[in-house]
Scaffold this active site. Structure first.
Site, mmCIF file in Angstrom:
data_model
loop_
_atom_site.group_PDB
_atom_site.id
_atom_site.type_symbol
_atom_site.label_atom_id
_atom_site.label_comp_id
_atom_site.label_asym_id
_atom_site.label_seq_id
_atom_site.Cartn_x
_atom_site.Cartn_y
_atom_site.Cartn_z
ATOM 1 C CG ASP A 138 96.887 -13.809 102.287
ATOM 2 O OD1 ASP A 138 95.993 -13.310 101.589
ATOM 3 O OD2 ASP A 138 96.658 -14.530 103.286
ATOM 4 C CD GLU A 173 94.910 -9.447 101.399
ATOM 5 O OE1 GLU A 173 93.802 -9.648 100.879
ATOM 6 O OE2 GLU A 173 95.501 -10.322 102.065
#
Length: 658
Positions: free
Chosen positions: A324, A360
């Site tokens: 993330d 990401e």
């Protein structure tokens, strides 16, 4: 004491348990032991040793022992130091905690003893044997899911395990993954998290888990059996040929900004674990939008991240990781660095080097958008492809070239330097944003239930509603939406590179227009299996089977002129004028490929019609075996009538001579 283990964490020995914790600025450290009822049984001073480690060997201690730390030092937040010995602190290396994290304002109150508010770390011994491993194939199909949202309402799973990791190993769930042909399941965070402090006042709870406090311990709500439960499920999925990818959050923690609580890192050594402003150590750098930023370039934090990944590989057999806000992993004081030591450490570690790594590739800090800039073999979420696929099917002008680039693996993004393969993870919807159904049913976000007056979430979703905003019983509108979903799915499965599908999208599930449902731990995010569209699920399985049948989709090298032809509906090659036409609604793509099972060379045609009327396509003829339809959206074998808002697949086996 031996120098062989010069690292934090606990070691289970024959004679007891050795505890070790890192702090550069603490003047003292105390180990607190607890019984199973949470009563403190001892508080023991730890020795301060080389390498800023505090250690203590506790004779006769064994797995199952509850413990925590208290750190002593300066209470000087203006200079970045938050030491408060009244705070019981969770071990960053804790592999298990005895209760979930829970926000309480007193966690942030100086001098308030938090032993009754903080979970206790639990000593867990290593598992002896090496777990199994399944590789994500090149161009693989990843299924993104939250544990609770995926299983909470599935009637075929025993009620007592619904909503937990254990449910993922149930045959009903595994059979569904096999039915749609998933190569891997990517689990949204299963590590323990704490609710954002504003949610308590709104009567809401975090449904996604992207707010961890420590990075190893599974959340007791999702995984009450700890790492052993996760390992058992991973083995069951491996037996079915399905890889397991964990979504991990190393970019921030739930201790948040200066108004957050002291639960672990902040109390152990705030100025070491978090990035603080150069000119004002009282200010937390907030490149994450979550209140703080983990100092991933610090050597001890780097070791902690690698050790966390190794833990999930060696103890549970996890096959890969999605990171993330991954640019944080590559940030230094100077900004993002493709060659950052932490990224290098992850890719070169001998335990991790054969695992799938997915970035990401954005955060909100300066220079935070880094799509295409991660070092290979990192795969990267490709939001540009997501937006371009949506915009093409929405009907936006000048999108045909962008569609072609997305279908080709986005070579303009990933052909960096000498790289000749795509590292794109193509998707149309993910947990963050509209699900696939809502892309076709809502023009505007409807985030009122989140309690922020609809200010949260993305403003631009590149979505449309087919004439009615939101849910409806209008059959014409529903059929249009269903056709659009099928077209979007087909386009995704026809793209080169890895692909990802959000759980529930294969069945047309809605979030009622909420594009930021992180705090909707309820029917908004829980998949209603009884409402799943079985025909759409079957279609997803057909697309997945086609993707496996032909090598063109799993190959990740960029196309050459011999690999693909881009044609107009009349069968002639697209010209510059065709590519630049604003309203080009139709495209025919002819691939040179191989049918995997037979090994026969094959031409594969993908026909796309985003217009509102039927269009006749002409496929190029050869003196071979002729074209045959692989899906049912069209009629004909050379001159093909393709329905509006649809995608169709045709194949032609080629003569091999002899």
């Amino acid at each position: 004491m031996s120098d062989a283990i010069a690292k934090p964490g606990v070691r289970v020995l024959d004679r007891g348990v050795e505890f070790s914790v890192y702090s550069e600025n603490a003047t003292g450290m105390e180990l607190c032991l607890f019984d199973v009822d949470g009563r403190e049984t001892a508080h023991l001073p730890m020795s301060h040793e080389r390498g800023n480690l505090f250690r203590l060997l506790v004779d006769a201690a064994k797995p199952g022992q509850r413990y925590g730390y208290r750190a002593f030092g300066r209470w000087d937040p203006m200079n970045g130091h938050w030491f408060d010995s009244a705070k019981l602190l969770v071990d960053p290396y804790a592999r298990q905690i005895d209760s979930p994290y829970s926000f309480d304002p007193q966690l942030a109150e100086y001098g308030f003893d938090t032993a009754a508010l903080v979970p206790k770390s639990v000593v867990v011994a290593d598992v002896g044997d090496e777990p199994s491993h399944v590789d994500l194939p090149a161009g693989g199909f990843i299924y993104e899911a939250g544990v609770k949202s995926l299983t909470r309402l599935n009637r075929h799973i025993p009620e007592h395990i619904r909503g937990t990791v254990a449910a993922l190993g149930h045959p009903a769930l595994i059979q569904h993954l096999q039915k749609i042909g998933a190569d891997a399941i990517e689990l949204m965070p299963v590590t323990a998290w704490i609710d954002e402090r504003h949610l308590h006042q709104l009567g809401l709870t975090n449904a996604w888990g992207y707010n961890p406090v420590t990075f190893m311990a599974p959340d007791p709500r999702l995984c009450p059996g700890g790492i052993g439960e996760l390992r058992s499920v991973v083995e069951a999925l491996h037996d079915a040929g399905i890889a397991v990818i964990l979504d991990l959050v190393f970019n921030h923690t739930g201790e948040s900004d200066q108004f957050g609580g002291s639960l672990s890192f902040r109390g152990l050594d705030n100025s070491t674990y978090y990035r603080l402003a150069n000119d004002d150590a009282s200010v937390f750098i907030n490149d994450t939008g979550c209140g703080n930023t983990v100092a991933c370039d610090h050597p001890m934090v780097r070791q902690y991240i690698v050790d966390s990944l190794r833990f999930f590989v060696t103890q549970a057999g996890v096959d890969g990781f999605r990171f993330d806000l991954a640019p944080i992993l590559g940030r230094t004081r100077a900004g993002f660095d493709t060659h950052a030591e932490t990224l290098k450490a992850i890719l070169t570690d001998p335990v991790l080097k054969d695992r799938t790594m997915i970035a990401e590739p954005w955060d909100i800090g300066p220079g935070g958008y880094q799509l295409g800039q991660f070092p290979p073999p990192f795969l990267e979420w490709n939001d540009r492809a997501r937006d371009d696929l949506r915009r093409f099917w929405r009907g936006d002008d000048y999108m045909t070239g962008r569609l072609a680039d997305a279908l080709s693996g986005s070579s303009h993004i990933f052909s960096v330097g000498e790289q000749h393969v795509t590292r794109s993870v193509n998707f149309i919807a993910a947990h963050d944003g509209f699900p696939l159904h809502d892309v076709t049913a809502y023009v505007h976000k409807h985030n009122g239930p989140n309690g922020e007056n609809n200010r949260d979430g993305h403003e631009e979703n590149y979505s449309w509603n087919n004439g009615v905003e939101g849910e409806t019983d209008n059959r014409v509108v529903l059929e249009r939406r269903r056709q659009d979903i099928r077209a979007l799915l087909a386009t995704l499965f026809a793209s080169r590179g890895a692909i990802m599908l959000k759980a529930g999208d294969e069945g047309g599930i809605t979030q009622y227009g909420n594009n930021n449902a992180y705090c909707q731990d309820n029917e908004t995010t829980w998949i209603d299996w009884d409402a799943m569209d079985e025909a759409l699920i079957a279609y997803t399985g057909e697309l997945s089977a086609l993707r496996r049948q032909f090598s063109v989709f799993s190959e990740t090298t960029f196309f050459t002129e011999d690999d693909v032809s881009w044609l107009r509906p009349d069968g002639s090659v697209m010209t510059v004028e065709d590519w630049e036409a604003p309203g080009c609604d139709c495209l025919s793509i002819v691939f040179s490929t191989v049918e995997r099972e037979s090994g026969d060379p094959t031409r594969l045609a993908v026909l796309m019609n985003r217009g509102q009327s039927e269009t006749v396509f002409r496929l190029p003829e050869r003196d071979d075996h002729g074209w045959h339809s692989l899906t049912g959206e069209s009629r004909g074998t050379v001159e093909i009538a393709l329905a509006p808002r649809s995608v169709s697949f045709y194949a032609e086996k080629l003569s091999t001579g002899g």
